[in-house]
Structure formats: C-alpha cells, structure tokens
Design an enzyme around this catalytic site. Structure first.
Site, PDB file in Angstrom:
ATOM      1  N   ARG A  19      33.574  41.066  42.321  1.00 32.71           N
ATOM      2  CA  ARG A  19      34.910  41.654  42.144  1.00 32.71           C
ATOM      3  C   ARG A  19      35.168  42.741  43.203  1.00 32.71           C
ATOM      4  O   ARG A  19      36.220  43.379  43.180  1.00 32.71           O
ATOM      5  CB  ARG A  19      35.012  42.260  40.750  1.00 32.71           C
ATOM      6  N   HIS A 193      43.334  47.936  33.544  1.00 33.07           N
ATOM      7  CA  HIS A 193      43.379  48.179  34.987  1.00 33.07           C
ATOM      8  C   HIS A 193      43.110  46.857  35.705  1.00 33.07           C
ATOM      9  O   HIS A 193      42.141  46.153  35.405  1.00 33.07           O
ATOM     10  CB  HIS A 193      42.308  49.208  35.370  1.00 33.07           C
ATOM     11  N   HIS A 194      43.983  46.523  36.657  1.00 34.53           N
ATOM     12  CA  HIS A 194      43.871  45.257  37.370  1.00 34.53           C
ATOM     13  C   HIS A 194      42.623  45.209  38.257  1.00 34.53           C
ATOM     14  O   HIS A 194      42.188  44.130  38.690  1.00 34.53           O
ATOM     15  CB  HIS A 194      45.121  45.040  38.235  1.00 34.53           C
ATOM     16  N   ALA A 195      42.014  46.363  38.495  1.00 35.08           N
ATOM     17  CA  ALA A 195      40.818  46.399  39.334  1.00 35.08           C
ATOM     18  C   ALA A 195      39.663  45.624  38.717  1.00 35.08           C
ATOM     19  O   ALA A 195      38.797  45.117  39.429  1.00 35.08           O
ATOM     20  CB  ALA A 195      40.397  47.848  39.591  1.00 35.08           C
TER      21      ALA A 195
END
Length: 222
Positions: A19, A193-195
């Site tokens: 990721r 959170h899109h992270a």
C-alpha cells in the site's frame, strides 16, 4: 476496574508494503478520506439480544470490533511514530447522561463475547454516571471511535475534523432502528482514511458485518 488491554502490533515495513504508494498519495499529495452509509438488517441481532436480555449496544460494539480483526487495513495506526498494524482495536464509545451531555468510554475487545459484555457492563457501572468528556481516560493507542444516534434515521454521517487527520482507524456511527414489516434496519456509517482503505475494503467489511448480524449466535454465544 481496568480490564486487560491488548496493544500488540506488527510494524509496517513501508519499503515493501503493497500500500506504500497509495499511502503516500493519500497522505501527502491528496489527503483524502471518505464515508459510506449502509442500511443494515438487524432483525436477527435485535431478536437475539432481546431473547438473551443483552444490551444491543454491547453486541453492536463487540461484532464490529470482531469483524475488524479480519481486516488488517482497518487496524493501521501509529506507535511511537512507527506505522503499525495492531492485532486488535478496541471500541471507544459514548454514553448519554440525564442532562443530555455525553461522555466517552472504552471497553477492551476480547474474543469471548461473554467476557466483553461483563467488562462493558462494569465500565458503565464505574464510569457511566461521571460527566465530562473522558471519565475513563484513553490508555491505548488502538482505540477506534464507534457510536450511535438512536434518535434519528439518517442516510449519511461524516465526522468533520478541524485538524489534519493523524489516525487511520475507521469511525462508525449507527442510527435509529426502522421497522419494515418483519424486518428491522439500522443505518450504519463508516468514515475511513483513503490512505489505508478503498471502497473494495469497506464493501468487504460491510458484507462481513451483515453476515455477523444475520447469525449472531455464531459469535455471541461463546
């Protein structure tokens, strides 16, 4: 009473983390989070809690916490500035007082619902009557926020932080039950959170949650 607290974690090696590029993009280049609200079928879960004289909120907190153990992307946090994946995350929830003020409590997650429920009831008894934002001070870096607004049926709910996000755990909010014939539904929102997560991950989590709500005895009767 302070119940045992699991704070175990695995450090994330960002050099090899799959990721890594997405995390950088959604924290540095375009910091982004997103929210999704789903109408959950709670018919069987509600019936189980009534039949066993268990508070619905205890079952709700437990089942969400349990499902998160199968989703490592929902357990990414920081410990001493190190990005880590915690083994478990513990529910941090609100209680309402007679004057309509609220306080924040937490109960440690444990795999056995019977034990979790005992700890939850003990926390309510010891701290639930104390006013102020946090009568039971957070003592863990792996608390996630989960609440409910049982007075209103909503189609969306999104917390709006006024400072940059420095946490990656999901935020949950449940709404008012709605009865449709023999079915009872409850809106449930997640803000993430899109992270650390995409729509795919959130969809898988909601599917797992619905499966747990549909068969509560599988997880709660142990």
């Amino acid at each position: 009473m302070t119940e045992p607290l699991n704070t175990n974690f695995t450090p994330i090696d960002q050099a090899t983390w799959s990721r890594r590029e997405y995390f950088y993009y959604f924290t540095k280049m375009m910091p982004t989070g997103f929210a999704l609200t789903v109408n959950m079928d709670v018919t069987k879960l509600l019936a189980w809690t009534r039949a066993h004289q268990v508070k619905f909120n205890a079952a709700y907190l437990y089942l969400v916490s349990h499902c998160l153990t199968d989703h490592p992307e929902m357990r990414v946090g920081r410990f001493d500035d190190q990005l880590v994946t915690f083994d478990v995350v513990h529910p941090s929830y609100t209680v309402l007082h007679d004057d309509h003020s609220m306080s924040n409590l937490w109960t440690a997650y444990t795999p056995e619902f019977t034990t979790f429920n005992q700890w939850y009831l003990a926390d309510l008894a010891q701290y639930g009557h104390i006013t102020g934002p946090m009568p039971k001070a957070p003592q863990s870096p792996n608390l996630f926020t989960i609440g409910s607004l049982p007075w209103v049926e909503f189609t969306s709910y999104t917390p709006l932080p006024f400072t940059p996000l420095n946490t990656f755990f999901p935020v949950f909010q449940a709404g008012k039950f709605t009865v449709h014939g023999l079915q009872t539904t409850m809106p449930l929102s997640i803000t993430i959170h899109h992270a650390v997560a995409d729509g795919y991950h959130v969809s898988k989590l909601f599917n797992d949650l619905q499966a747990a709500f549909n068969q509560p005895a599988t997880l709660l009767e142990k």
